[in-house]
Design a protein around this motif. Structure first.
Motif, PDB file in Angstrom:
ATOM      1  N   ALA A  30       4.227  -3.071   3.328  1.00  0.00           N
ATOM      2  CA  ALA A  30       4.017  -4.422   2.814  1.00  0.00           C
ATOM      3  C   ALA A  30       3.524  -5.331   3.930  1.00  0.00           C
ATOM      4  CB  ALA A  30       5.307  -4.968   2.226  1.00  0.00           C
ATOM      5  N   SER A  31       2.592  -6.200   3.599  1.00  0.00           N
ATOM      6  CA  SER A  31       2.051  -7.120   4.600  1.00  0.00           C
ATOM      7  C   SER A  31       1.542  -8.387   3.928  1.00  0.00           C
ATOM      8  CB  SER A  31       0.917  -6.441   5.372  1.00  0.00           C
ATOM      9  OG  SER A  31      -0.149  -6.106   4.500  1.00  0.00           O
ATOM     10  N   LYS A  60      10.093  17.838 -10.884  1.00  0.00           N
ATOM     11  CA  LYS A  60       9.879  18.480 -12.177  1.00  0.00           C
ATOM     12  C   LYS A  60       8.533  18.040 -12.737  1.00  0.00           C
ATOM     13  CE  LYS A  60      14.833  18.038 -13.170  1.00  0.00           C
ATOM     14  NZ  LYS A  60      15.847  17.500 -14.124  1.00  0.00           N
ATOM     15  N   PRO A  61       7.945  18.823 -13.616  1.00  0.00           N
ATOM     16  CA  PRO A  61       6.666  18.416 -14.226  1.00  0.00           C
ATOM     17  C   PRO A  61       6.749  17.034 -14.891  1.00  0.00           C
ATOM     18  CG  PRO A  61       7.060  20.729 -14.647  1.00  0.00           C
ATOM     19  CD  PRO A  61       8.311  20.198 -13.997  1.00  0.00           C
ATOM     20  N   GLU A  62       7.901  16.692 -15.433  1.00  0.00           N
ATOM     21  CA  GLU A  62       8.043  15.386 -16.081  1.00  0.00           C
ATOM     22  C   GLU A  62       8.082  14.224 -15.090  1.00  0.00           C
ATOM     23  OE1 GLU A  62       9.941  18.109 -16.553  1.00  0.00           O
ATOM     24  OE2 GLU A  62      12.059  17.562 -16.880  1.00  0.00           O
ATOM     25  N   ASP A  63       8.095  14.511 -13.800  1.00  0.00           N
ATOM     26  CA  ASP A  63       7.973  13.454 -12.786  1.00  0.00           C
ATOM     27  C   ASP A  63       6.521  13.070 -12.544  1.00  0.00           C
ATOM     28  OD1 ASP A  63      10.603  15.098 -10.997  1.00  0.00           O
ATOM     29  OD2 ASP A  63      10.776  13.263 -12.196  1.00  0.00           O
ATOM     30  N   THR A  64       5.594  13.792 -13.159  1.00  0.00           N
ATOM     31  CA  THR A  64       4.176  13.490 -13.002  1.00  0.00           C
ATOM     32  C   THR A  64       3.885  12.086 -13.511  1.00  0.00           C
ATOM     33  OG1 THR A  64       3.492  15.795 -13.163  1.00  0.00           O
ATOM     34  CG2 THR A  64       1.855  14.116 -13.759  1.00  0.00           C
ATOM     35  N   ALA A  65       3.296  11.260 -12.648  1.00  0.00           N
ATOM     36  CA  ALA A  65       3.029   9.866 -12.987  1.00  0.00           C
ATOM     37  C   ALA A  65       2.280   9.212 -11.840  1.00  0.00           C
ATOM     38  CB  ALA A  65       4.342   9.112 -13.237  1.00  0.00           C
ATOM     39  N   VAL A  66       1.802   7.997 -12.108  1.00  0.00           N
ATOM     40  CA  VAL A  66       1.354   7.125 -11.028  1.00  0.00           C
ATOM     41  C   VAL A  66       2.580   6.330 -10.575  1.00  0.00           C
ATOM     42  CG1 VAL A  66      -0.174   5.252 -10.343  1.00  0.00           C
ATOM     43  CG2 VAL A  66      -0.975   6.988 -11.963  1.00  0.00           C
ATOM     44  N   TYR A  67       2.846   6.349  -9.298  1.00  0.00           N
ATOM     45  CA  TYR A  67       4.017   5.674  -8.738  1.00  0.00           C
ATOM     46  C   TYR A  67       3.574   4.384  -8.050  1.00  0.00           C
ATOM     47  CZ  TYR A  67       7.055   9.611  -9.723  1.00  0.00           C
ATOM     48  OH  TYR A  67       7.802  10.574 -10.370  1.00  0.00           O
ATOM     49  N   TYR A  68       4.281   3.297  -8.379  1.00  0.00           N
ATOM     50  CA  TYR A  68       3.952   1.981  -7.856  1.00  0.00           C
ATOM     51  C   TYR A  68       5.093   1.433  -7.017  1.00  0.00           C
ATOM     52  CZ  TYR A  68       0.332   1.986 -11.482  1.00  0.00           C
ATOM     53  OH  TYR A  68      -0.753   2.291 -12.280  1.00  0.00           O
ATOM     54  N   CYS A  69       4.714   0.834  -5.909  1.00  0.00           N
ATOM     55  CA  CYS A  69       5.637   0.088  -5.070  1.00  0.00           C
ATOM     56  C   CYS A  69       5.635  -1.366  -5.536  1.00  0.00           C
ATOM     57  CB  CYS A  69       5.147   0.191  -3.625  1.00  0.00           C
ATOM     58  SG  CYS A  69       5.943  -0.878  -2.444  1.00  0.00           S
ATOM     59  N   TYR A 129       9.508  -8.410 -10.459  1.00  0.00           N
ATOM     60  CA  TYR A 129       8.767  -8.081  -9.241  1.00  0.00           C
ATOM     61  C   TYR A 129       7.377  -8.696  -9.332  1.00  0.00           C
ATOM     62  CZ  TYR A 129      12.591  -4.920  -8.375  1.00  0.00           C
ATOM     63  OH  TYR A 129      13.838  -4.414  -8.158  1.00  0.00           O
ATOM     64  N   ASN A 130       7.018  -9.517  -8.344  1.00  0.00           N
ATOM     65  CA  ASN A 130       5.750 -10.226  -8.438  1.00  0.00           C
ATOM     66  C   ASN A 130       4.681  -9.704  -7.498  1.00  0.00           C
ATOM     67  OD1 ASN A 130       7.430 -11.191  -6.431  1.00  0.00           O
ATOM     68  ND2 ASN A 130       6.808 -13.315  -6.630  1.00  0.00           N
ATOM     69  N   TYR A 131       4.996  -8.711  -6.686  1.00  0.00           N
ATOM     70  CA  TYR A 131       3.985  -8.077  -5.847  1.00  0.00           C
ATOM     71  C   TYR A 131       3.986  -6.578  -6.128  1.00  0.00           C
ATOM     72  CZ  TYR A 131       4.084 -12.484  -3.298  1.00  0.00           C
ATOM     73  OH  TYR A 131       4.027 -13.812  -2.974  1.00  0.00           O
ATOM     74  N   TRP A 132       2.774  -6.041  -6.309  1.00  0.00           N
ATOM     75  CA  TRP A 132       2.622  -4.644  -6.695  1.00  0.00           C
ATOM     76  C   TRP A 132       1.553  -3.963  -5.879  1.00  0.00           C
ATOM     77  CZ3 TRP A 132       5.557  -2.220 -10.464  1.00  0.00           C
ATOM     78  CH2 TRP A 132       6.401  -3.053 -11.205  1.00  0.00           C
ATOM     79  N   GLY A 133       1.774  -2.683  -5.590  1.00  0.00           N
ATOM     80  CA  GLY A 133       0.727  -1.866  -5.015  1.00  0.00           C
ATOM     81  C   GLY A 133      -0.200  -1.341  -6.097  1.00  0.00           C
ATOM     82  N   VAL A 142       0.841  -1.187   0.000  1.00  0.00           N
ATOM     83  CA  VAL A 142       0.000   0.000   0.000  1.00  0.00           C
ATOM     84  C   VAL A 142       0.881   1.243   0.000  1.00  0.00           C
ATOM     85  CG1 VAL A 142      -1.807   1.270   1.197  1.00  0.00           C
ATOM     86  CG2 VAL A 142      -1.808  -1.229   1.232  1.00  0.00           C
ATOM     87  N   GLU A 143       0.730   2.031  -1.062  1.00  0.00           N
ATOM     88  CA  GLU A 143       1.496   3.272  -1.192  1.00  0.00           C
ATOM     89  C   GLU A 143       0.756   4.433  -0.530  1.00  0.00           C
ATOM     90  OE1 GLU A 143       1.921   1.055  -5.238  1.00  0.00           O
ATOM     91  OE2 GLU A 143       0.300   1.604  -3.852  1.00  0.00           O
TER      92      GLU A 143
END
Length: 122
Positions: A24-25, A87-96, A109-113, A5-6
């Motif tokens: 992570a849990s 920076k504006p170019e860092d705009t994104a959805v960020y995933y753990c 990577y086999n587990y994702w948020g 969970v991010e």
């Protein structure tokens, strides 16, 4: 049930900072690498940073080197991403992400948020 969970995303002005966290849990993550990936609007998912189980190895996308710092706390099963000089170019959805291999490749990577939105305004 395994969960990553991010938290910590949001809207920030260019030059500002944000700190993302991932909890992570649901299983033991002993020996697991962790990473942060992002997907900008209309683009493919890309590596931001990854960290080995011990924390002794880290790797970054060239675009964030010197601005972002990845860290982890194995006792708490958490990882963080400190993002400075955004920076504006860092705009994104960020995933753990978590996986048994330390890698720059998302297929390792086999587990994702579910992701957290980061928007940087100019």
């Amino acid at each position: 049930q395994v969960q990553l969970v991010e938290s910590g995303g949001g809207l920030v002005q260019a030059g500002g900072s944000l700190r993302l966290s991932c909890a992570a849990s649901g299983r033991s993550f002993t020996g697991y690498a962790m990473g942060w990936f992002r997907q900008p609007p209309g683009k493919e998912r890309e590596l931001v940073a990854a960290i080995s189980w011990s924390g002794g190895s880290t790797t970054y996308a060239d675009s964030v080197k010197g601005r972002f710092t990845i860290s982890r706390d194995n006792a708490k099963n958490t990882e963080s991403l400190q993002m400075n000089s955004l920076k504006p170019e860092d705009t994104a959805v960020y995933y753990c992400a978590a996986g048994p291999y330390y890698s720059r490749n998302d297929y390792r990577y086999n587990y994702w948020g579910r992701g957290t939105q980061v928007t940087v305004s100019s």
